[in-house]
Design a protein around this motif. Structure first.
Motif, PDB file in Angstrom:
ATOM      1  N   UNK A 115       4.337   0.436   8.944  1.00 45.68           N
ATOM      2  CA  UNK A 115       4.256  -0.935   8.813  1.00 45.68           C
ATOM      3  C   UNK A 115       3.871  -0.990   7.138  1.00 45.68           C
ATOM      4  N   UNK A 116       4.649  -1.465   6.403  1.00 41.28           N
ATOM      5  CA  UNK A 116       4.464  -1.496   4.826  1.00 41.28           C
ATOM      6  C   UNK A 116       3.587  -2.585   4.456  1.00 41.28           C
ATOM      7  N   UNK A 117       2.458  -2.430   3.620  1.00 37.25           N
ATOM      8  CA  UNK A 117       1.649  -3.528   3.468  1.00 37.25           C
ATOM      9  C   UNK A 117       1.328  -3.525   1.871  1.00 37.25           C
ATOM     10  N   UNK A 118       0.898  -4.877   1.651  1.00 36.11           N
ATOM     11  CA  UNK A 118       0.563  -4.936  -0.001  1.00 36.11           C
ATOM     12  C   UNK A 118      -0.996  -5.348   0.200  1.00 36.11           C
ATOM     13  N   UNK A 119      -1.571  -5.217   1.109  1.00 38.11           N
ATOM     14  CA  UNK A 119      -2.952  -5.322   1.337  1.00 38.11           C
ATOM     15  C   UNK A 119      -3.816  -4.570   0.579  1.00 38.11           C
ATOM     16  N   UNK A 120      -4.320  -4.970  -0.520  1.00 38.33           N
ATOM     17  CA  UNK A 120      -5.074  -3.737  -1.641  1.00 38.33           C
ATOM     18  C   UNK A 120      -6.350  -3.109  -0.806  1.00 38.33           C
TER      19      UNK A 120
END
Length: 334
Positions: A131-136
């Motif tokens: 699952x792709x994420x942009x959660x730093x």
């Protein structure tokens, strides 16, 4: 920003400044240029050819309007190709990244879905239920614990959606195709880039010099945007420029059909798996070893010979470290 003045400059075959092209990209994302103006801009620059400062300015604009990814590491690498070579190879750069991470180096791989091949980096990663994420915070934990993060371009480069319809409508590629390899939102200080031709190699060489990063740029003379081992290939780095033959690295010449990524995403994923499992064709493994090795040499600031770097990459596969790294990455990102 005076758009009329910029178009007059382009009509007079004048070069734009880095600041002007950055402002242009930002203006596009604000809706200040209509579709006709965007089309005219892309066409005018494509006809004349983009300059280094113009490309850097558009890069600045993409990063300024996108989502930044500050990573808690001062030294990691991205390995990517320009694409567009229409060779439909398997996911060589992505596979190499897990070999590099398996060898103990840090990697921030930036990628997207395929444009001209069956399987791009995002295709093969998603095929494994990632699952792709942009959660730093999650990205930083993954980099610390696994050694590699994957940055799916569509989560970060927000400006591309504003030019997408115009790019698709135009009957030719535009300079936006050149931006992909240099807009990693984490701004890595190390990069290995594969180009489809020597003109691109010269352009990116100047770009990387201005960015002041450690880099390697590779091009297979027969048109692959990576080290294909199908014949001679050229490498340009901060430290040297040289043409290699596969035998210089102890490898046999590969056959083009041995590089094919298959007819489906599933077939491409299977080749990716087989390399990491050390079950691939010798040519497939060697190609990944070669690309991973030159990336490792970049990370080592050219202080290790390419033979040493090949041995490091080979140990990553042979020991199972590369596969273990990938499995841990998948578990981390479900």
């Amino acid at each position: 920003m005076n758009v009329t003045e910029i178009f007059n400059q382009l009509l007079n075959h004048e070069e734009l400044t880095r600041e002007q092209t950055s402002d242009l990209l930002i203006a596009i994302t604000k809706g200040e240029l209509n579709d006709a103006e965007i089309s005219a801009l892309l066409t005018a620059i494509q006809m004349r050819g983009i300059t280094v400062d113009e490309l850097l300015g558009f890069r600045d604009g993409v990063l300024a309007t996108g989502v930044a990814v500050p990573l808690d590491s001062d030294r990691y690498i991205d390995v990517v190709g320009t694409g567009g070579d229409r060779k439909n190879t398997f996911n060589i750069s992505t596979t190499s990244c897990f070999v590099i991470a398996g060898a103990g180096y840090k990697v921030a791989k930036h990628g997207n879905y395929a444009a001209t091949s069956v399987s791009g980096a995002s295709n093969v990663i998603k095929n494994h239920d990632v699952v792709f994420t942009d959660d730093i915070d999650k990205l930083n934990r993954c980099l610390a614990d696994v050694g590699i993060v994957y940055l799916h371009a569509q989560l970060f480069a927000k400006s591309f959606k504003f030019v997408g319809p115009t790019r698709k409508a135009l009957p030719f590629p535009t300079f936006f195709n050149l931006l992909g390899p240099i807009i990693n939102p984490s701004k890595p200080r190390c990069q290995l880039l594969g180009t489809a031709n020597l003109d691109q190699m010269r352009l990116y060489n100047q770009v990387f010099q201005k960015l002041g990063i450690d880099y390697g740029i590779v091009n297979s003379i027969d048109g692959y945007d990576e080290i294909s081992l199908t014949g001679d290939f050229k490498v340009t780095t901060n430290h040297y420029e040289k043409v290699f033959h596969p035998s210089d690295l102890g490898f046999d010449i590969a056959k083009p059909e041995e590089l094919k990524g298959g007819a489906t995403e599933e077939e491409a994923a299977e080749i990716f798996d087989h390399v990491l499992q050390n079950k691939a064709l010798p040519a497939q493994k060697n190609i990944v070893l070669a690309n991973a090795a030159f990336a490792i040499q970049v990370l080592e600031k050219g202080q290790k010979s390419i033979e040493e770097c090949i041995n490091i990459a080979r140990e990553s596969i042979d020991s199972g470290a590369a596969l273990a790294t990938f499995r841990k990455f998948v578990e981390y990102n479900k």
